[in-house]
Design an enzyme around this catalytic site. Sequence first.
Site, PDB file in Angstrom:
ATOM      1  CB  SER A 189      47.401  50.349  48.019  1.00  0.00           C
ATOM      2  OG  SER A 189      47.484  49.135  47.241  1.00  0.00           O
ATOM      3  CD  GLU A 309      41.824  46.173  51.992  1.00  0.00           C
ATOM      4  OE1 GLU A 309      42.199  46.678  50.959  1.00  0.00           O
ATOM      5  OE2 GLU A 309      42.210  47.010  53.151  1.00  0.00           O
ATOM      6  CG  HIS A 402      42.748  47.509  47.702  1.00  0.00           C
ATOM      7  ND1 HIS A 402      43.319  47.709  49.112  1.00  0.00           N
ATOM      8  CD2 HIS A 402      43.443  48.149  46.860  1.00  0.00           C
ATOM      9  CE1 HIS A 402      44.457  48.217  48.739  1.00  0.00           C
ATOM     10  NE2 HIS A 402      44.633  48.397  47.400  1.00  0.00           N
TER      11      HIS A 402
END
Length: 483
Positions: A189, A309, A402
Amino acid sequence: MPDAPVVAVSTGRLRGVSDGGVDRYLGIPYAAPPVGERRFREPEPPVVWEGERDASRFGATAPQAPYPPVIGRYLPTVEIPGDDFLTVNVWAPAGRVPDAKLPVLVFVHGGALTRGSAALAAYDGARFARHGIVFVSVQYRVGQEGFAVLDDVPRNLGVLDQQAALRWVRREIAAFGGDPARVTAMGHSAGANTLAALFALPDAAELFDRLILQSGPLTAQPVEKAARMTRAIGRKRGVAPTRAGFASVPAADLVATQTAVSAGASPLGRGPAVALAIGGAAIPRNPVDALLEGAGAGIPLLIGSTSEEYRLWLVPGGAVERISRATLTLARLVARVPKAVVAAHARRRPDASPGEILGEVTGDLLVRAPLTRLADSRIGSAPTWVYEFRWQSPVDGLGAAHAMELGFVFDRVDADDSVLMAGRGAPQALADAMHRAWVSFVVDGDPGWEPWSAARPVQAFDAAGGRIDRAPRQDELEGLPTG
């Protein structure tokens, strides 16, 4: 109980902990505490200590606030008080021979550049160490301490922190049995975003030899846009956007004001946000532009994302259900997304809501399309492997959201913070397959599937393990804007 392991680095001796065939050394300073006169300055060398430093506990965490409750029930926050938070943690196989020259994996956590800690249970490096890898995790400045855009302060201090940590690894990791010439960096990330910035620098090969980027943007923002959060905080606090102005505000108060400003932002990214800023030594130009022009071409790359995500951001608070067809159309027009792209999503998922389609398109714009372009640009120059995580969690409709892959990559699906997202009983076979692939890449430079080519092979990870899917959902990427 085994004797406490002791190693010597250039700043002093460290006394760690040995358990289960793994030695741990936690809270090791790679730079001096960034407080007082060092606040809002580039990282400075760590302070030398006398005697043996206790390395049995994690160091302090960078100033930050917990996630809002709607997200915080899936993303826990660890808060450890103290000033000495520019530290690394090392896991190494116990009983290793001197000069073992084991492969090294350095992990940089995510957290939207505002949160995160290497002390989370799911980031424990013991499973990697049991495979003969020296695992290192990095703490760095987040929020305004690390990414304020101030008139007289070097930009992207948090990236400079990571650069300092990676140089510490090159200098010191041999003391733990690691090979300084076999360093793989891995970011998730925001951690992938910052590592992509370092990947784009001309001296990237001085920092690492291989790279893993998981679910991270490849871009930085023009300074005017990146500065919006800092300017908003300055106005609320009544201080100038300078070192003196922001240093006059306690770190906890900056965190509180940043949290208040962020509270009004949209889940789709409208409003001020903390972001990497283009300009300065850490990010002299937009990383994606440099990478597409060949930066980092000599460094093998493993890169990928999850297939959904957006679900972490849009599902928990119900935002995905509030997005109308009109909102989808407006967002498409603003982002210059062709109608054909939305139509392709609708064909594949005729039952998808406008919010789900908008979430998928947003994920493609931010992550999947740029990583595909990057992989294409590297054909013939350096090996690249692409993956997509598709296993769908049964927890609260999160699906393949995510960060869902982290517990599987670390082989820690049983860790409490992994269970929050994946639930109990997550498929161990999938964890085995992903962890084995990451270990293989770190040790041998090959995760075990077909490298990227004109056929666009993607390793799809689902409950059964992994399989190759060629050019998946290509029609959903065609025509997406690149700028």
